[in-house]
Every structure is written in structure tokens, then in C-alpha cells.
Design a protein around this motif. Structure first.
Motif, PDB file in Angstrom:
ATOM      1  N   THR A   5       0.860  -1.196   0.000  1.00 33.27           N
ATOM      2  CA  THR A   5       0.000   0.000   0.000  1.00 33.27           C
ATOM      3  C   THR A   5       0.891   1.238   0.000  1.00 33.27           C
ATOM      4  OG1 THR A   5       0.013   0.124   2.401  1.00 33.27           O
ATOM      5  CG2 THR A   5      -1.745  -1.205   1.380  1.00 33.27           C
ATOM      6  N   PRO A   6       0.319   2.406  -0.265  1.00 32.03           N
ATOM      7  CA  PRO A   6       1.148   3.626  -0.228  1.00 32.03           C
ATOM      8  C   PRO A   6       1.787   3.862   1.135  1.00 32.03           C
ATOM      9  CG  PRO A   6      -0.925   4.060  -1.355  1.00 32.03           C
ATOM     10  CD  PRO A   6      -1.046   2.688  -0.776  1.00 32.03           C
ATOM     11  N   ASN A  49       5.981   6.771 -10.375  1.00 37.28           N
ATOM     12  CA  ASN A  49       4.949   5.737 -10.510  1.00 37.28           C
ATOM     13  C   ASN A  49       4.901   4.774  -9.342  1.00 37.28           C
ATOM     14  OD1 ASN A  49       4.195   6.718 -13.081  1.00 37.28           O
ATOM     15  ND2 ASN A  49       5.989   5.690 -13.968  1.00 37.28           N
ATOM     16  N   LEU A 108       4.288   3.469  -5.348  1.00 38.30           N
ATOM     17  CA  LEU A 108       3.251   3.658  -4.318  1.00 38.30           C
ATOM     18  C   LEU A 108       3.630   4.810  -3.393  1.00 38.30           C
ATOM     19  CD1 LEU A 108       2.527  -0.071  -3.402  1.00 38.30           C
ATOM     20  CD2 LEU A 108       0.916   1.516  -4.451  1.00 38.30           C
ATOM     21  N   GLU A 109       4.924   4.997  -3.214  1.00 36.88           N
ATOM     22  CA  GLU A 109       5.401   6.057  -2.318  1.00 36.88           C
ATOM     23  C   GLU A 109       5.106   7.441  -2.900  1.00 36.88           C
ATOM     24  OE1 GLU A 109       7.075   3.169  -2.759  1.00 36.88           O
ATOM     25  OE2 GLU A 109       6.482   2.638  -0.719  1.00 36.88           O
ATOM     26  N   ILE A 111       2.345   8.311  -4.195  1.00 34.15           N
ATOM     27  CA  ILE A 111       1.002   8.657  -3.698  1.00 34.15           C
ATOM     28  C   ILE A 111       1.115   9.219  -2.283  1.00 34.15           C
ATOM     29  CG2 ILE A 111      -1.263   7.693  -3.128  1.00 34.15           C
ATOM     30  CD1 ILE A 111      -0.652   5.501  -5.286  1.00 34.15           C
ATOM     31  N   TRP A 112       1.908   8.561  -1.475  1.00 29.84           N
ATOM     32  CA  TRP A 112       2.134   9.015  -0.087  1.00 29.84           C
ATOM     33  C   TRP A 112       2.737  10.415  -0.081  1.00 29.84           C
ATOM     34  CZ3 TRP A 112       1.517   7.123   4.935  1.00 29.84           C
ATOM     35  CH2 TRP A 112       2.272   7.751   5.933  1.00 29.84           C
ATOM     36  N   GLU A 121       2.641  12.724  -2.440  1.00 23.03           N
ATOM     37  CA  GLU A 121       1.684  13.726  -2.918  1.00 23.03           C
ATOM     38  C   GLU A 121       0.733  14.132  -1.801  1.00 23.03           C
ATOM     39  OE1 GLU A 121      -0.061  11.782  -6.250  1.00 23.03           O
ATOM     40  OE2 GLU A 121       1.426  12.538  -7.660  1.00 23.03           O
ATOM     41  N   GLU A 122       0.286  13.119  -1.061  1.00 22.08           N
ATOM     42  CA  GLU A 122      -0.629  13.408   0.054  1.00 22.08           C
ATOM     43  C   GLU A 122       0.038  14.305   1.078  1.00 22.08           C
ATOM     44  OE1 GLU A 122      -2.009   9.772   1.724  1.00 22.08           O
ATOM     45  OE2 GLU A 122      -3.287   9.304  -0.003  1.00 22.08           O
ATOM     46  N   LYS A 141      -2.875  17.606  -5.063  1.00 21.85           N
ATOM     47  CA  LYS A 141      -4.040  16.833  -5.496  1.00 21.85           C
ATOM     48  C   LYS A 141      -3.797  16.361  -6.920  1.00 21.85           C
ATOM     49  CE  LYS A 141      -7.846  18.424  -2.680  1.00 21.85           C
ATOM     50  NZ  LYS A 141      -9.189  19.021  -2.696  1.00 21.85           N
ATOM     51  N   LYS A 142      -3.946  15.091  -7.090  1.00 25.84           N
ATOM     52  CA  LYS A 142      -3.725  14.556  -8.423  1.00 25.84           C
ATOM     53  C   LYS A 142      -4.892  14.922  -9.318  1.00 25.84           C
ATOM     54  CE  LYS A 142      -1.415  10.526 -10.119  1.00 25.84           C
ATOM     55  NZ  LYS A 142      -1.143   9.127  -9.912  1.00 25.84           N
ATOM     56  N   SER A 154      -7.506  14.560 -11.933  1.00 26.23           N
ATOM     57  CA  SER A 154      -8.169  13.410 -12.554  1.00 26.23           C
ATOM     58  C   SER A 154      -8.324  13.642 -14.037  1.00 26.23           C
ATOM     59  CB  SER A 154      -9.541  13.184 -11.920  1.00 26.23           C
ATOM     60  OG  SER A 154     -10.279  14.366 -12.033  1.00 26.23           O
TER      61      SER A 154
END
Lengths: 202, 451
Positions: free
Chosen positions: B296-297, B433, B435-436, B438-439, B441-442, B447-448, B450
Motif C-alpha cells: 500500500t502507499p 509511478n 506507491l510512495e 502517492i504518499w 503527494e498526500e 491533489k492529483k 483526474s
């Protein structure tokens, strides 16, 4: 001054111009060289003349002496070559034919006696003029290839290896020549029949 | 008697009167010698200098030629010794040996000896036939070259082994049963072959299985897990002069050969066949060293938990035995809650990575070491280790976890927001690309968009 130095070191010093070093070499080898030449050609005066030539040739050619070789074998090689030259030139050669029978002098002690019977004469008696002449006469009558082996090994006390270096042949050849030379010598002093009788007795 | 006469002759000759040099001899020599010395000294200076140079060059030449001769002799002796040693070494075949075994194993030696019940030869030689009991399993081979896992009810014969140096060859004959072959990098360029009644399978640097069924139909099945295998009919099929006798089977494919038949066209293995192989050979135990974290991220956060580590006990074992001792030490340290024992455990793990590096487990161990430091609140040390992972193994799929762990430590433990942001941005640029990413960015509040 040069007493304890090896021959090859003295050669090196002599080459740098120190005459004393070569004189030391001369003193070390004058007797062996004279005796070697004398036994080879059978005339003492001539032997001394040739010996002087040997030392002069050695002195003039010190620069081509290979320091990795032994000086004494080099010097004896020169002596052997000059002795052979002297014999070939017949300049100094005595009137003894190689085919001629030896007329042995009949002294109080003969070579045959001292070789065949060790008790026949004390050690001092071996060093007599008569025995020496008798031995020399026999050597003179022997082919050079045997004479040089006997003189180098039996008289000068060289090892077969050293003699092989001086003569320029193999150690095996020296050994073979030595055996043949002794057999010939014994024959000439009349000991071959003793040998054969002894062999038969065995 | 002859010898006595000979010795007496030598004695008499050696003791003959020696000719003493006469005074005239000494005088003659002295005069000739002084002339020669004077002549030498009379030589003009240049001639003397050149003479000395000439002597020096001659001496040098003699010394050099002597040294050259010596050098040549020494070199020749060395080369002869080395060549003889290399020849003797290379002419010895590379004999495989038994690595791990379970159940009943019997070996009928090529020399007629019979081994079994715990007494086995040190090495296998050509002609040895190995039987594995239906409930047994045997690994044999040479580490870093090839390993053959024989499953139960298999019979294998060592057919041919070639020298150690040069293009080696190892040839085995599978009489019946199943084997899994792993040809490793150390055997690259050499030829590895498994023969059965009907087929010859030659590995091209690979991992494959050969199944020679003896009961029922005599059919050989070859399944390739990694690399390629060339499969050839053992006998030329009758009435099929133009038939293709050789096929190349790629990874994930299989082929079958019936006696006197040709290999079937390679086909992709079905999922159940993978599972079957998985079960048969225990392939699921890979990787050797595994960090127990969810995919998971938040896996970097989970790593710093710290996460458990799983070390495979797969045979043949490729993980150093030191790991067992290190794990034991960690268990004791946790039990005793002893900081010095914890640090000792870390040192042991670090020494494994340093002294016995292996790309199969280096990154996993380093991440674990980093998380271990963090567990001990040694934040700076932990960051150093994670930075090392990113620097030394930038292409590892686990490198982004290390990069993210750096950000988390700065962010949550050291309160250094600037450095944390920098670390997170580095993840976005280097591992966008992952998973990290995503972490990161958070955490950066991005905000990604869409699509």
C-alpha cells in the motif's frame, strides 16, 4: 692484501688496473700451471716458457673473462690450448715417438713396484727423480687425449667436472678416457698381466 | 684389485715430484708483465677511457645475459609449473555432490559401490545412478553452477562430466521421475543437458523441469520456468524425415516428447501447471528475504513499525548461516529489551551485507537495518542507511520505500519539514509511478488531477 679474496674478485680488481691483484693470481697458479704444462709436454724449460705465455695471455684477455665462470678452469683451458699448440708446432717437442716402446730406467724403485705393491716403498720414495722421470716418460708416450685427463685429474687433482670444463667435453667422456688412460698406463709399465692374472684368480 | 691399482695409481701420480718454478721463470714473467702493464699505461687517455667503457659494457652484457638466462629459466620453470598445475586441475571433472536430502536415497556407484542409509560418497562421478525414494527429495550439484532437485521416485544417472576450465559440460540421464534444474551464472558458456529415453534437453542458462514418466506412457515433459531450453528428439522419428526434431522452449512454455517422436510445439503453461510446479518444487518460497509489509502507499510507514522480516529456509540454502545467528540475537535483544544487544544485532546484519553481499537480499536487509535504527530512535543512523539504499540501489523496486522512509523520519520524528518536503519531492521526481509517490503527494498536499 689479497690473501683471502676469491680468484674471481681478484680478476675484477685486476681489470680495473690493479697489477697487484694479477700478481696474486700469478703466485697462486704459477706452480700448478707449470706442472700441468710440464706433464703435458715433458720439458720443464719449455713448460716455463709456455706458462709465461699463459699468464700474459690471461692478463691481456682479462676483459673477456666471464665473471660467472671459474678462473682456474679458464686459466687451465688457456694452458691446455697453448700446450697443444706447442706440441703441434713441434717447436718444443722432445724426440719421443708415440709409437716407440718406452725404455724404462731401472732405478732402485720402479713405478711398476710402487703401484703394484704399496709396501715396496715408503711415501718419500715415491717423490724420487727416477719415478718422476719414469712417469713422465710414460705420459709422453700416451695420446694427448689420455695425457690431459691424467694430468688434470690424477696429478692436478681436478674433479671430472672441472676437467670436462677445461677440455671442453662431457663428464662421461672424462670418465671413459680416464679408465682407458689408466689401462694404457698399466700396460706400459707391465701391469696389465698382473691385472689379468688377478682377474683370473678371482 | 683393479680398483686398488687405480687408487694406487691416483695416489702415486698426485704425489709425484712437483716442478718448482726456476728463478728465470719468475724473472721472465716479471719483465713481460711490466712491459704489458707499461703498454697499457702508455695507451692514450681516450683509448683507455674507451677501453674501460668497453670493459664495462662487456661486463654489463655478461651480467645481463646471465640475468636474462636466469630470468628465462625462472620464467620457463614457472610457466611449466603453472601449466602442469592448470592441466592437472582442468583435467579433473567437475563432480557434483549431494547438497541436501530427505527420505531414503540410494546410490549405485559407477565403480560398483553401493551407498545408502546415511553413508554417501563425497562426490558423484560418471556412471553413478541415484535413486530417490517416493517420499524423499534430493538436491545435488555444484554451488553457483547448477543444482538439480530430484523429487520422489526419481532415478538419475551421471552420464558425463567435463573439465573444470574451458567449456565444461554436465550431462545427466533421467531414467524416471521428475527433476528441476537450476543452471546458474557460474555455468554460463558451458553445456548442461538432461537426457531421457525420448528427449534431450539442453539448457541455455536457465531453470527448467524435466518429467520422465516411466509408468504408463513413456513421455518426457519439459517445462521452462526461466530462460530457454533446447529440446531435441533422442531418436530420429521413423517416417518423418522432414520433421522438426529440435524446438526451443521459452520461459513459461512447455513441450512433450514421446519415444521415437518429435517434440511438440512449445505451448504456454496453464495456471494450474505453474501451481503444480510451485507445489512440487516449493517455488513459492521466493524471495529468500522478505519484508512483511502490505503493498500500500503506507508501506514505508509500516516498514518503520518496524516490520517483521521473513527469511526463507529453502534448500539449497543461499542465505549465509550468519543470518540465523543475527536473528537469534535480535530475538534475545527484544526479549531482554537490551539496547546493546540490539546494536550488536544491527552490526551482525550490516556485516552480512558488507561481507556477503547478494543482490537477492541486500536491499531487504538494508531497509530492515534502517527500520531497526529507527526502532532504537537512532534517526540519523536510520536516514544514513535509507540514503544508502537510494544511492546504491536506485533501480531496486524497493528503493522508493527507502526514499519515503527518509521523508517520514524528517517529517514525523525530527520535525524538519523542509527536509521532509525535499525528500518527498525527490520521490516524485525519481519514482513518480511508485506507491510512495502517492504518499508523497498526500503529504505535500498535491491533489492529483483526474483525467
Amino acid at each position: 692484501m689479497f690473501d683471502n679474496r676469491p680468484d674471481e674478485a681478484l680478476v675484477s680488481i685486476a681489470r680495473s688496473g690493479d697489477e697487484g691483484a694479477f700478481e696474486e693470481l700469478f703466485n697462486r697458479y704459477k706452480k700448478p700451471i707449470i706442472n700441468f704444462i710440464y706433464r703435458m709436454i715433458g720439458n720443464k724449460e719449455t713448460a716455463e716458457e709456455v706458462a709465461v705465455e699463459v699468464f700474459m695471455k690471461a692478463y691481456n684477455n682479462l676483459h673477456i673473462f666471464d665473471p660467472n665462470k671459474r678462473f682456474n678452469t679458464w686459466l687451465f683451458t688457456i694452458a691446455k690450448n697453448l700446450s697443444k699448440n706447442a706440441m703441434r708446432d713441434r717447436k718444443y717437442f722432445r724426440n719421443v715417438s708415440l709409437d716407440q716402446d718406452i725404455q724404462l730406467e731401472s732405478g732402485p724403485v720402479s713405478l711398476r713396484d710402487v703401484i703394484a705393491d704399496p709396501g715396496s716403498a715408503p711415501d718419500d720414495a715415491i717423490r724420487t727423480k727416477e719415478l718422476e722421470r719414469e712417469a713422465q716418460a710414460i705420459l709422453d708416450s700416451m695420446p694427448v687425449k689420455y695425457r690431459e685427463v691424467v694430468v688434470l685429474c690424477s696429478i692436478q687433482g681436478m674433479t671430472y667436472k672441472e676437467a670436462a670444463e677445461v677440455i671442453g667435453c662431457s663428464v662421461a667422456s672424462i670418465s671413459t678416457r680416464m679408465t682407458e688412460a689408466k689401462a694404457l698406463f698399466m700396460k706400459k709399465i707391465g701391469l696389465d698381466d698382473v691385472e689379468s692374472k688377478t682377474s683370473e684368480g678371482l | 684389485m683393479k680398483q686398488e691399482l687405480s687408487a694406487r695409481f691416483d695416489y702415486i701420480m698426485a704425489n709425484l715430484r712437483q716442478a718448482e718454478p726456476s728463478p728465470s721463470f719468475e724473472h721472465n714473467f716479471a719483465s713481460r708483465f711490466s712491459e704489458a702493464v707499461a703498454r697499457r699505461q702508455m695507451e692514450p687517455l681516450p683509448a683507455r677511457v674507451f677501453g674501460k667503457i668497453d670493459h664495462f659494457i662487456r661486463d654489463l652484457g655478461m651480467i645481463l645475459s646471465y640475468r636474462r638466462r636466469m630470468l628465462a629459466r625462472v620464467t620457463a620453470s614457472f610457466l611449466i609449473t603453472v601449466s602442469a598445475g592448470a592441466y592437472i586441475y582442468s583435467s579433473q571433472p567437475s563432480c557434483p555432490y549431494l547438497m541436501s536430502k530427505s527420505g531414503d536415497i540410494r546410490i549405485i556407484g559407477g565403480n560398483g559401490s553401493i551407498y545408502g542409509k546415511g553413508a554417501y560418497p563425497d562426490k558423484l562421478i560418471v556412471g553413478d545412478v541415484i535413486y530417490v525414494d517416493p517420499s524423499g527429495q534430493l538436491d545435488l550439484g555444484i554451488p553457483d553452477r547448477y543444482i538439480i532437485r530430484m523429487k520422489g521416485a526419481s532415478k538419475l544417472r551421471v552420464a558425463s562430466l567435463t573439465p573444470r576450465i574451458g567449456k565444461g559440460m554436465a550431462e545427466f540421464e533421467l531414467i524416471e521421475g521428475n527433476v528441476l534444474v537450476n543452471v546458474e551464472d557460474g555455468f554460463k558458456g558451458s553445456r548442461f543437458t538432461i537426457n531421457t529415453d525420448s528427449a534431450t534437453a539442453t539448457a541455455l542458462g536457465t531453470k527448467f523441469s524435466v518429467d520422465a514418466r516411466s509408468k504408463g506412457k513413456a513421455l518426457t515433459g519439459i517445462r521452462v520456468l526461466e530462460g530457454k531450453v533446447v529440446v531435441k528428439s533422442r531418436h530420429h522419428p521413423r517416417g518423418m524425415a522432414l520433421a522438426r526434431q529440435v524446438v526451443t522452449v521459452d520461459a513459461g512454455q512447455k513441450t512433450e516428447v514421446v519415444p521415437d517422436g518429435i517434440p511438440s510445439s512449445p505451448q504456454r503453461m496453464m495456471e494450474d501447471e505453474w501451481d503444480e510446479l510451485d507445489e512440487l518444487y516449493g517455488l513459492g518460497k521466493k524471495p529468500h528475504v522478505m519484508l512483511l509489509i502490505k503493498n500500500t502507499p503506507g508501506r514505508a510507514k509500516e516498514l518503520l513499525g518496524p516490520c517483521p522480516i521473513i527469511i526463507s529456509d529453502e534448500r539449497p540454502r543461499q542465505i549465509p548461516r550468519k543470518v540465523d545467528r543475527a536473528m537469534l540475537r535480535i530475538g534475545q535483544a527484544v526479549q531482554d529489551n537490551d539496547r546493546s544487544k540490539h546494536l550488536e544485532s544491527i552490526r551482525m546484519l550490516e556485516s552480512i551485507v558488507k561481507e556477503e553481499p547478494n543482490p537477492k537480499y541486500n536491499v531487504q536487509f538494508l531497509l530492515y537495518i534502517g527500520s531497526y535504527y529507527e526502532y532504537l530512535s537512532l534517526h540519523e543512523e536510520a536516514i544514513k542507511v535509507f540514503e544508502g539504499v537510494v544511492k546504491d540501489y536506485p533501480d531496486s523496486p524497493l528503493a522508493s520505500i527507502g526514499a519515503c522512509a527518509i521523508g517520514i523520519i524528517y517529517d514525523e520524528k525530527l520535525g524538519d519539514r523542509d527536509r521532509a518536503e525535499k525528500a518527498y519531492r525527490a520521490i516524485l521526481s525519481r519514482y513518480p509511478n511508485s506507491l510512495e509517490a502517492i504518499w508523497a503527494e498526500e503529504r505535500l498536499g498535491i491533489k492529483k488531477e483526474s483525467n
